[in-house]
Design a protein around this motif. Structure first.
Motif, mmCIF file in Angstrom:
data_model
loop_
_atom_site.group_PDB
_atom_site.id
_atom_site.type_symbol
_atom_site.label_atom_id
_atom_site.label_comp_id
_atom_site.label_asym_id
_atom_site.label_seq_id
_atom_site.Cartn_x
_atom_site.Cartn_y
_atom_site.Cartn_z
ATOM 1 N N ILE A 198 0.837 -1.202 0.000
ATOM 2 C CA ILE A 198 0.000 0.000 0.000
ATOM 3 C C ILE A 198 0.869 1.248 0.000
ATOM 4 C CG2 ILE A 198 -1.657 1.346 1.358
ATOM 5 C CD1 ILE A 198 -2.867 -1.320 2.239
ATOM 6 N N CYS A 244 2.036 1.920 -3.497
ATOM 7 C CA CYS A 244 0.957 2.341 -4.401
ATOM 8 C C CYS A 244 0.444 3.750 -4.112
ATOM 9 C CB CYS A 244 -0.199 1.346 -4.339
ATOM 10 S SG CYS A 244 0.208 -0.278 -5.017
ATOM 11 N N ILE A 245 0.560 4.196 -2.881
ATOM 12 C CA ILE A 245 0.136 5.551 -2.526
ATOM 13 C C ILE A 245 1.320 6.518 -2.581
ATOM 14 C CG2 ILE A 245 -0.766 7.033 -0.670
ATOM 15 C CD1 ILE A 245 -2.458 4.638 0.250
ATOM 16 N N PHE A 259 -8.367 2.949 -1.084
ATOM 17 C CA PHE A 259 -7.393 2.521 -2.089
ATOM 18 C C PHE A 259 -7.683 3.205 -3.422
ATOM 19 C CE2 PHE A 259 -7.792 -1.499 0.563
ATOM 20 C CZ PHE A 259 -6.776 -1.123 1.422
ATOM 21 N N GLN A 303 -6.784 6.938 -3.036
ATOM 22 C CA GLN A 303 -5.427 7.369 -2.716
ATOM 23 C C GLN A 303 -4.330 6.763 -3.585
ATOM 24 O OE1 GLN A 303 -4.590 7.286 1.507
ATOM 25 N NE2 GLN A 303 -6.522 8.255 2.003
ATOM 26 N N PHE A 304 -4.593 5.649 -4.245
ATOM 27 C CA PHE A 304 -3.547 5.060 -5.092
ATOM 28 C C PHE A 304 -3.226 6.012 -6.241
ATOM 29 C CE2 PHE A 304 -3.408 0.172 -4.536
ATOM 30 C CZ PHE A 304 -3.374 0.307 -3.166
ATOM 31 N N HIS A 305 -1.957 6.104 -6.564
ATOM 32 C CA HIS A 305 -1.551 6.888 -7.729
ATOM 33 C C HIS A 305 -2.169 6.250 -8.976
ATOM 34 C CE1 HIS A 305 1.054 8.275 -10.989
ATOM 35 N NE2 HIS A 305 1.154 9.374 -10.252
ATOM 36 N N PHE A 316 -0.994 2.954 -10.408
ATOM 37 C CA PHE A 316 -1.275 1.717 -9.669
ATOM 38 C C PHE A 316 -2.764 1.387 -9.566
ATOM 39 C CE2 PHE A 316 2.818 3.194 -7.802
ATOM 40 C CZ PHE A 316 3.600 2.121 -8.197
ATOM 41 N N LYS A 317 -3.626 2.120 -10.248
ATOM 42 C CA LYS A 317 -5.075 1.910 -10.131
ATOM 43 C C LYS A 317 -5.492 0.489 -10.488
ATOM 44 C CE LYS A 317 -6.651 5.947 -8.828
ATOM 45 N NZ LYS A 317 -7.315 6.210 -7.593
ATOM 46 N N VAL A 320 -5.891 -1.931 -7.525
ATOM 47 C CA VAL A 320 -6.912 -1.735 -6.496
ATOM 48 C C VAL A 320 -7.716 -3.018 -6.234
ATOM 49 C CG1 VAL A 320 -9.053 -0.485 -5.919
ATOM 50 C CG2 VAL A 320 -7.039 0.764 -6.739
ATOM 51 N N THR A 329 -5.717 -5.244 -4.035
ATOM 52 C CA THR A 329 -5.571 -4.667 -2.691
ATOM 53 C C THR A 329 -6.849 -4.832 -1.879
ATOM 54 O OG1 THR A 329 -4.115 -3.040 -3.729
ATOM 55 C CG2 THR A 329 -4.777 -2.622 -1.456
#
Length: 197
Positions: free
Chosen positions: A65, A68-69, A116, A119-121, A124-125, A128, A131
Motif C-alpha cells: 500500500i 501504491c500511494i 485505495f 489514494q492510489f496513484h 497503480f489503479k 486496487v 488490494t
C-alpha cells in the motif's frame, strides 16, 4: 522514524506486533530513562515480543500500500502528499506504537477499502482490486485466525494473470532517453585504416 527489531513503525510493523510493543513500551521507556545509581538492582526488562510469520505477511500488505500511494509509478519517483489530505500513510506515521496500533486497528475494524481507489496513484489503479481482496482477507481473518502463505500466493497469482502486459519501466525509460539523443548529421564513415566489414 522509529525503528525496532521487528520492522519500521509506519509501514512494516503489523497490528499484533504494534499491540505488544505498545504494551511493553513503558518498560522500555523506563529502562532508557532510569539509570539506577543508588542501588545494585536492575530495571525489569521489557517482556518478550512474539514475532510470527503472519506479522510478516501483514507487513508486506502495508509495504504494498505504501508503494501504491507514496510513489508515482516505477523507478522510485516519490509523490508529494499534501498534509491537509487524510492519507493512510500519514495516519500510519504516528510517533508512538500505541497511536500507530490504534490507526491500523481502526483501518481494519471500520471498512476503509474505498481509500485505495481514492489514494492510489493512477499508475497503480489496476492494483486496487488485488488490494481490496487482500484487505478483506486480512480483515475477515481477524487477529485470532492466521493467514497462510498459500492464501497470499494464490491471491497474488490470481491477480497477476489479470494484469495488462507491459514493457518494463527500465526499457521504456531507456527508449525515451535514446529518442531524445541528437542524431548525427551524416552517416558515420569508417576511421582511416579500418574496414567497413
Amino acid at each position: 522514524m522509529l525503528e525496532v527489531g521487528t520492522g519500521t513503525l509506519p509501514f512494516y510493523v503489523a497490528g499484533q506486533l504494534l499491540f505488544q510493543l505498545s504494551e511493553a513500551v513503558s518498560s522500555v521507556a523506563t529502562l532508557e530513562r532510569s539509570v539506577k545509581r543508588a542501588s545494585s538492582s536492575h530495571v525489569t526488562p521489557a517482556r518478550l515480543i512474539i514475532h510470527r510469520y503472519e506479522d510478516d505477511l501483514e507487513s508486506v500488505f502495508y509495504v504494498f500500500i505504501w508503494i501504491c500511494i507514496g510513489y508515482r509509478g516505477p523507478l522510485g519517483i516519490k509523490r508529494v502528499l499534501d498534509k491537509s489530505h487524510d492519507w493512510l500513510l500519514h495516519k500510519w506515521s504516528a510517533t508512538t506504537f500505541k497511536a500507530c496500533n490504534n490507526e491500523k486497528t481502526t483501518f481494519f475494524y471500520h471498512s476503509h477499502a474505498h481509500k485505495f481507489e481514492e489514494q492510489f496513484h493512477p499508475y497503480f489503479k489496476n492494483l486496487v482490486p488485488l488490494t481490496v481482496e487482500w484487505y478483506k482477507l486480512i480483515r475477515n481473518k481477524g487477529p485470532s485466525n492466521t493467514i497462510t502463505f498459500q492464501e497470499i500466493l494464490d491471491l497474488l497469482d490470481n491477480h497477476l494473470t489479470r494484469l495488462p502486459q507491459e514493457l518494463s519501466p527500465e526499457l521504456l525509460f531507456a527508449r525515451k532517453v535514446l529518442k531524445g539523443l541528437p542524431l548525427p548529421d551524416t552517416p558515420s564513415s569508417p576511421v582511416s585504416g579500418e574496414s567497413s566489414k
